[in-house]
Design a protein around this motif. Structure first.
Motif, PDB file in Angstrom:
ATOM      1  N   GLY A 112      -8.607  14.306  -9.678  1.00 22.67           N
ATOM      2  CA  GLY A 112      -8.576  13.362 -10.789  1.00 22.67           C
ATOM      3  C   GLY A 112      -9.275  12.075 -10.428  1.00 22.67           C
ATOM      4  O   GLY A 112     -10.269  12.065  -9.689  1.00 22.67           O
ATOM      5  N   THR A 113      -8.739  10.976 -10.888  1.00 20.22           N
ATOM      6  CA  THR A 113      -9.344   9.673 -10.612  1.00 20.22           C
ATOM      7  C   THR A 113      -9.081   9.209  -9.182  1.00 20.22           C
ATOM      8  O   THR A 113      -9.797   8.367  -8.675  1.00 20.22           O
ATOM      9  CB  THR A 113      -8.799   8.612 -11.591  1.00 20.22           C
ATOM     10  N   ASN A 114      -8.055   9.767  -8.550  1.00 21.98           N
ATOM     11  CA  ASN A 114      -7.733   9.412  -7.166  1.00 21.98           C
ATOM     12  C   ASN A 114      -8.195  10.541  -6.247  1.00 21.98           C
ATOM     13  O   ASN A 114      -7.615  11.622  -6.246  1.00 21.98           O
ATOM     14  CB  ASN A 114      -6.219   9.199  -7.024  1.00 21.98           C
ATOM     15  N   PRO A 115      -9.238  10.311  -5.436  1.00 20.68           N
ATOM     16  CA  PRO A 115      -9.762  11.384  -4.584  1.00 20.68           C
ATOM     17  C   PRO A 115      -8.787  11.810  -3.483  1.00 20.68           C
ATOM     18  O   PRO A 115      -9.001  12.836  -2.846  1.00 20.68           O
ATOM     19  CB  PRO A 115     -11.038  10.783  -3.996  1.00 20.68           C
ATOM     20  N   ASP A 116      -7.734  11.044  -3.265  1.00 22.76           N
ATOM     21  CA  ASP A 116      -6.736  11.392  -2.254  1.00 22.76           C
ATOM     22  C   ASP A 116      -5.631  12.284  -2.815  1.00 22.76           C
ATOM     23  O   ASP A 116      -4.672  12.609  -2.115  1.00 22.76           O
ATOM     24  CB  ASP A 116      -6.105  10.131  -1.658  1.00 22.76           C
ATOM     25  N   PHE A 117      -5.755  12.716  -4.074  1.00 19.87           N
ATOM     26  CA  PHE A 117      -4.724  13.523  -4.729  1.00 19.87           C
ATOM     27  C   PHE A 117      -5.416  14.645  -5.506  1.00 19.87           C
ATOM     28  O   PHE A 117      -6.194  14.388  -6.420  1.00 19.87           O
ATOM     29  CB  PHE A 117      -3.900  12.637  -5.674  1.00 19.87           C
TER      30      PHE A 117
END
Length: 129
Positions: free
Chosen positions: A34-39
């Motif tokens: 999604g918008t958070n590359p860490d998730f």
């Protein structure tokens, strides 16, 4: 009135994209950043909602640990006649066998670790699929 909720099991690791691709392939699903590359979420499969989160200080769990109990693991159910094929698939994707005792009969279950070291079990559903 209760607020609508949805639960997601989140696994921590150092490389979430790689671990998400492993579980997406194993579960016949898709890895979605999604918008958070860490998730990274695993979508498009039946069962537990699963996501992978980057932990920059990640250390793999050890299993089994005699000094304390196992914290959590995934139990992936397969049809009675599909266990050997599911095992071959999991290992070809990078799973490592952890415990292979009692690998036959009605209580057949097999324990592996994923590429980041989390344990999971392949187990019979109890009915043919």
């Amino acid at each position: 009135m209760t607020v609508a909720k949805q639960s997601v099991l989140v696994l921590d690791c150092a490389k979430p994209e790689e671990l998400a691709e492993f579980y997406a392939a194993l579960l016949g699903a898709e890895a979605r950043v999604g918008t958070n590359p860490d998730f990274v979420e695993i979508v498009g499969h039946r069962g537990v909602e699963l996501a992978i989160r980057r932990d920059h200080g990640y250390a793999p769990p050890s299993w089994p640990r005699p000094e304390d109990s196992q914290q959590a693991h995934l139990r992936i159910l397969v049809g009675r006649g599909d266990m050997d094929e599911a095992e071959r698939e999991a290992v070809s994707l990078g799973a490592r066998p952890v415990d292979t005792k009692n690998n036959s009969g009605p209580r057949d279950e097999r324990v592996y670790s994923d590429p980041a070291g989390h344990s999971f079990t392949l187990a019979h559903t109890g009915a043919p699929r």
